[in-house]
Each structure stands twice: as structure tokens, then as C-alpha cells.
Design a protein around this motif. Structure first.
Motif, PDB file in Angstrom:
ATOM      1  N   ARG A  17       0.871  -1.297  -0.106  1.00  0.00           N
ATOM      2  CA  ARG A  17      -0.044   0.049  -0.003  1.00  0.00           C
ATOM      3  C   ARG A  17       0.888   1.356  -0.100  1.00  0.00           C
ATOM      4  NH1 ARG A  17      -1.208   3.469   3.879  1.00  0.00           N
ATOM      5  NH2 ARG A  17      -0.618   2.173   5.716  1.00  0.00           N
ATOM      6  N   ARG A  18       1.767   1.235   0.844  1.00  0.00           N
ATOM      7  CA  ARG A  18       2.718   2.376   0.766  1.00  0.00           C
ATOM      8  C   ARG A  18       3.513   2.523  -0.292  1.00  0.00           C
ATOM      9  NH1 ARG A  18       5.156   2.217   6.942  1.00  0.00           N
ATOM     10  NH2 ARG A  18       3.579   2.990   8.039  1.00  0.00           N
ATOM     11  N   LEU A  19       4.009   1.413  -0.806  1.00  0.00           N
ATOM     12  CA  LEU A  19       4.867   1.432  -2.090  1.00  0.00           C
ATOM     13  C   LEU A  19       4.111   2.389  -3.076  1.00  0.00           C
ATOM     14  CD1 LEU A  19       7.570   0.649  -3.284  1.00  0.00           C
ATOM     15  CD2 LEU A  19       6.569  -1.304  -3.905  1.00  0.00           C
ATOM     16  N   LEU A  20       2.628   1.933  -3.291  1.00  0.00           N
ATOM     17  CA  LEU A  20       2.024   2.633  -4.305  1.00  0.00           C
ATOM     18  C   LEU A  20       1.392   4.099  -3.885  1.00  0.00           C
ATOM     19  CD1 LEU A  20      -0.163  -0.498  -5.256  1.00  0.00           C
ATOM     20  CD2 LEU A  20       1.667   0.452  -6.573  1.00  0.00           C
ATOM     21  N   GLY A  21       1.893   4.347  -2.875  1.00  0.00           N
ATOM     22  CA  GLY A  21       1.418   5.708  -2.236  1.00  0.00           C
ATOM     23  C   GLY A  21       0.063   5.862  -1.915  1.00  0.00           C
ATOM     24  N   LEU A  22      -0.681   4.820  -1.442  1.00  0.00           N
ATOM     25  CA  LEU A  22      -2.078   4.936  -1.202  1.00  0.00           C
ATOM     26  C   LEU A  22      -2.314   4.898   0.516  1.00  0.00           C
ATOM     27  CD1 LEU A  22      -3.631   1.855  -3.278  1.00  0.00           C
ATOM     28  CD2 LEU A  22      -3.726   4.300  -3.625  1.00  0.00           C
ATOM     29  N   THR A  23      -3.360   5.736   1.046  1.00  0.00           N
ATOM     30  CA  THR A  23      -3.655   5.572   2.390  1.00  0.00           C
ATOM     31  C   THR A  23      -4.511   4.809   2.683  1.00  0.00           C
ATOM     32  OG1 THR A  23      -5.689   7.025   1.782  1.00  0.00           O
ATOM     33  CG2 THR A  23      -3.672   8.259   2.095  1.00  0.00           C
ATOM     34  N   GLN A  24      -4.518   4.284   3.794  1.00  0.00           N
ATOM     35  CA  GLN A  24      -5.686   3.342   4.511  1.00  0.00           C
ATOM     36  C   GLN A  24      -6.901   3.574   3.910  1.00  0.00           C
ATOM     37  OE1 GLN A  24      -4.947   3.259   8.643  1.00  0.00           O
ATOM     38  NE2 GLN A  24      -3.434   1.680   8.301  1.00  0.00           N
ATOM     39  N   GLN A  25      -7.291   4.654   3.843  1.00  0.00           N
ATOM     40  CA  GLN A  25      -8.649   5.469   3.495  1.00  0.00           C
ATOM     41  C   GLN A  25      -8.711   4.867   2.086  1.00  0.00           C
ATOM     42  OE1 GLN A  25     -11.511   6.496   5.196  1.00  0.00           O
ATOM     43  NE2 GLN A  25     -12.450   6.381   3.378  1.00  0.00           N
ATOM     44  N   GLN A  26      -7.844   5.336   1.169  1.00  0.00           N
ATOM     45  CA  GLN A  26      -8.016   5.138  -0.432  1.00  0.00           C
ATOM     46  C   GLN A  26      -8.265   3.657  -0.662  1.00  0.00           C
ATOM     47  OE1 GLN A  26      -4.375   7.060  -1.267  1.00  0.00           O
ATOM     48  NE2 GLN A  26      -5.534   8.910  -2.230  1.00  0.00           N
ATOM     49  N   LEU A  27      -7.386   2.715  -0.089  1.00  0.00           N
ATOM     50  CA  LEU A  27      -7.292   1.302  -0.092  1.00  0.00           C
ATOM     51  C   LEU A  27      -8.861   0.950   0.170  1.00  0.00           C
ATOM     52  CD1 LEU A  27      -6.167  -1.361  -1.200  1.00  0.00           C
ATOM     53  CD2 LEU A  27      -5.240  -1.502   1.074  1.00  0.00           C
ATOM     54  N   ALA A  28      -9.388   1.248   1.454  1.00  0.00           N
ATOM     55  CA  ALA A  28     -10.633   0.745   1.877  1.00  0.00           C
ATOM     56  C   ALA A  28     -11.703   0.962   0.891  1.00  0.00           C
ATOM     57  CB  ALA A  28     -10.756   1.442   3.159  1.00  0.00           C
ATOM     58  N   VAL A  29     -11.594   2.176   0.370  1.00  0.00           N
ATOM     59  CA  VAL A  29     -12.747   2.668  -0.565  1.00  0.00           C
ATOM     60  C   VAL A  29     -12.711   1.625  -1.948  1.00  0.00           C
ATOM     61  CG1 VAL A  29     -13.509   4.270  -2.136  1.00  0.00           C
ATOM     62  CG2 VAL A  29     -12.830   5.023   0.227  1.00  0.00           C
ATOM     63  N   GLN A  30     -11.478   1.354  -2.067  1.00  0.00           N
ATOM     64  CA  GLN A  30     -11.379   0.612  -3.312  1.00  0.00           C
ATOM     65  C   GLN A  30     -11.783  -0.812  -3.328  1.00  0.00           C
ATOM     66  OE1 GLN A  30      -7.420   0.274  -5.397  1.00  0.00           O
ATOM     67  NE2 GLN A  30      -7.161   2.360  -5.342  1.00  0.00           N
ATOM     68  N   VAL A  31     -11.758  -1.436  -1.826  1.00  0.00           N
ATOM     69  CA  VAL A  31     -12.024  -2.874  -1.615  1.00  0.00           C
ATOM     70  C   VAL A  31     -13.375  -2.752  -0.962  1.00  0.00           C
ATOM     71  CG1 VAL A  31     -11.401  -4.858  -0.364  1.00  0.00           C
ATOM     72  CG2 VAL A  31      -9.865  -3.180  -1.268  1.00  0.00           C
ATOM     73  N   GLY A  32     -13.970  -1.764  -0.633  1.00  0.00           N
ATOM     74  CA  GLY A  32     -15.422  -1.566  -0.050  1.00  0.00           C
ATOM     75  C   GLY A  32     -15.398  -1.882   1.446  1.00  0.00           C
ATOM     76  N   ILE A  33     -14.465  -1.516   2.078  1.00  0.00           N
ATOM     77  CA  ILE A  33     -14.616  -1.440   3.612  1.00  0.00           C
ATOM     78  C   ILE A  33     -14.239  -0.546   4.168  1.00  0.00           C
ATOM     79  CG2 ILE A  33     -14.052  -4.008   3.256  1.00  0.00           C
ATOM     80  CD1 ILE A  33     -11.166  -3.629   3.938  1.00  0.00           C
ATOM     81  N   ARG A  34     -14.073  -0.275   5.479  1.00  0.00           N
ATOM     82  CA  ARG A  34     -13.775   0.956   6.301  1.00  0.00           C
ATOM     83  C   ARG A  34     -12.120   0.872   6.597  1.00  0.00           C
ATOM     84  NH1 ARG A  34     -18.231   3.300   9.466  1.00  0.00           N
ATOM     85  NH2 ARG A  34     -20.040   2.225   8.838  1.00  0.00           N
ATOM     86  N   PHE A  35     -11.583   1.761   6.510  1.00  0.00           N
ATOM     87  CA  PHE A  35     -10.269   1.984   6.680  1.00  0.00           C
ATOM     88  C   PHE A  35      -9.674   1.498   8.017  1.00  0.00           C
ATOM     89  CE2 PHE A  35     -11.259   5.855   9.401  1.00  0.00           C
ATOM     90  CZ  PHE A  35     -10.225   5.929  10.469  1.00  0.00           C
ATOM     91  N   GLN A  36     -10.619   1.447   8.943  1.00  0.00           N
ATOM     92  CA  GLN A  36     -10.287   0.683  10.351  1.00  0.00           C
ATOM     93  C   GLN A  36      -9.918  -0.966  10.065  1.00  0.00           C
ATOM     94  OE1 GLN A  36     -12.798   2.616  10.083  1.00  0.00           O
ATOM     95  NE2 GLN A  36     -13.030   4.068  11.665  1.00  0.00           N
ATOM     96  N   GLN A  37     -10.728  -1.419   9.230  1.00  0.00           N
ATOM     97  CA  GLN A  37     -10.595  -2.660   8.888  1.00  0.00           C
ATOM     98  C   GLN A  37      -9.131  -2.865   8.322  1.00  0.00           C
ATOM     99  OE1 GLN A  37     -12.680  -5.178   9.838  1.00  0.00           O
ATOM    100  NE2 GLN A  37     -10.992  -6.438   9.431  1.00  0.00           N
ATOM    101  N   ILE A  38      -8.653  -1.938   7.438  1.00  0.00           N
ATOM    102  CA  ILE A  38      -7.322  -2.036   6.870  1.00  0.00           C
ATOM    103  C   ILE A  38      -6.270  -1.958   7.981  1.00  0.00           C
ATOM    104  CG2 ILE A  38      -5.672  -0.935   5.327  1.00  0.00           C
ATOM    105  CD1 ILE A  38      -7.802  -2.348   3.951  1.00  0.00           C
ATOM    106  N   GLN A  39      -6.449  -1.154   8.919  1.00  0.00           N
ATOM    107  CA  GLN A  39      -5.644  -0.865  10.215  1.00  0.00           C
ATOM    108  C   GLN A  39      -5.512  -2.229  10.676  1.00  0.00           C
ATOM    109  OE1 GLN A  39      -7.530   2.305  12.338  1.00  0.00           O
ATOM    110  NE2 GLN A  39      -6.097   3.927  11.710  1.00  0.00           N
ATOM    111  N   LYS A  40      -6.609  -2.825  10.872  1.00  0.00           N
ATOM    112  CA  LYS A  40      -6.531  -3.944  11.766  1.00  0.00           C
ATOM    113  C   LYS A  40      -5.843  -5.274  10.977  1.00  0.00           C
ATOM    114  CE  LYS A  40     -10.741  -3.107  14.623  1.00  0.00           C
ATOM    115  NZ  LYS A  40     -12.122  -3.397  14.747  1.00  0.00           N
ATOM    116  N   TYR A  41      -6.095  -5.185   9.788  1.00  0.00           N
ATOM    117  CA  TYR A  41      -5.368  -6.289   8.963  1.00  0.00           C
ATOM    118  C   TYR A  41      -3.771  -6.019   8.826  1.00  0.00           C
ATOM    119  CZ  TYR A  41      -9.701  -7.417   6.309  1.00  0.00           C
ATOM    120  OH  TYR A  41     -10.857  -8.079   6.094  1.00  0.00           O
TER     121      TYR A  41
END
Length: 125
Positions: A17-41
Motif C-alpha cells: 500500500r505504501r509503495l503505491l502511495g495509497l492511504t488506508q482510506q483510499q485502499l479501503a474505498v477501493q475494496v469496499g470496507i472501512r479504513f479501520q479494517q485495513i488498520q486491523k489487517y
């Protein structure tokens, strides 16, 4: 307490995610979940299901196998090769890689040559 495999997958997720320059929020939107879930992963607190791992791999433009790269070494703490991998989890390293690939080819080669010349044990002639 997180299982070792969950920690490994989380680290690989964060690294990509960092290598692509994405925030947790941006990735979460792409996957259809909340950013808190990305944090937990990423911290290994929650396990990533097979279906979710597939969606994350698609969003991060990589294969599912990417997340498992280095798993055997990570699980074997006695392996000396595991220590150098930790350098790639540092933010400074990822920032350097991103900046490097934003350069055109010629400046990249010059920077690489400079870095190699700084790491020589030979005295100048």
C-alpha cells in the motif's frame, strides 16, 4: 495475540500500500470496507479471508502470492535472512524507493552509481 502468519500478511499489505502511495482510506474505498479494517489487517489483529485477500491483491495490482512471499523465512526466526527484510518495512526505505522511481532513467542510473560508490570499501587510487 496475532498469529505470525497474520502479522506477515499485514506487513506485506502495508508495504505494498505504501509503495503505491495509497492511504488506508483510499485502499479501503477501493475494496469496499472501512479504513479501520485495513488498520486491523495491517497490525495482524484481524485475519484476512481468501476473498478479501483476492480483492486487496487486485486493488494493489499484485498477485495473492505476493502476500505470502518470505513467509517461510518470517516464520523461522532463526533464519539470518529474515533480518534484512525488516529494512523494507521502514517508511524511510519506501519513501526512497518511491522517489527513485519517480526519476527519469538517466538520473536514476546516476543516483544508483552514486549510492554504489558510497558503499565501497576500496580506497581511491
Amino acid at each position: 495475540m496475532a498469529a505470525d502468519i497474520d502479522l506477515h500478511l499485514g506487513r506485506r499489505l502495508r508495504r505494498r500500500r505504501r509503495l503505491l502511495g495509497l492511504t488506508q482510506q483510499q485502499l479501503a474505498v477501493q475494496v469496499g470496507i472501512r479504513f479501520q479494517q485495513i488498520q486491523k489487517y495491517e497490525c495482524g489483529a484481524n485475519r484476512i479471508s481468501a476473498a478479501r485477500l483476492w480483492r486487496l491483491a487486485e486493488a494493489l495490482e499484485t498477485s495473492v502470492a505476493y502476500f505470502y512471499d518470505g513467509l517461510a523465512e518470517a516464520l523461522d526466526e532463526a533464519t539470518p535472512a529474515a533480518a534484512p527484510r525488516e529494512v523494507f518495512s521502514r517508511k524511510e526505505t519506501l519513501d526512497l524507493i518511491q522517489a527513485y522511481y519517480q526519476l527519469d532513467e538517466r538520473p536514476r542510473r546516476r543516483l544508483l552509481d552514486l549510492a554504489k560508490s558510497l558503499n565501497t570499501d576500496e580506497a581511491p587510487a
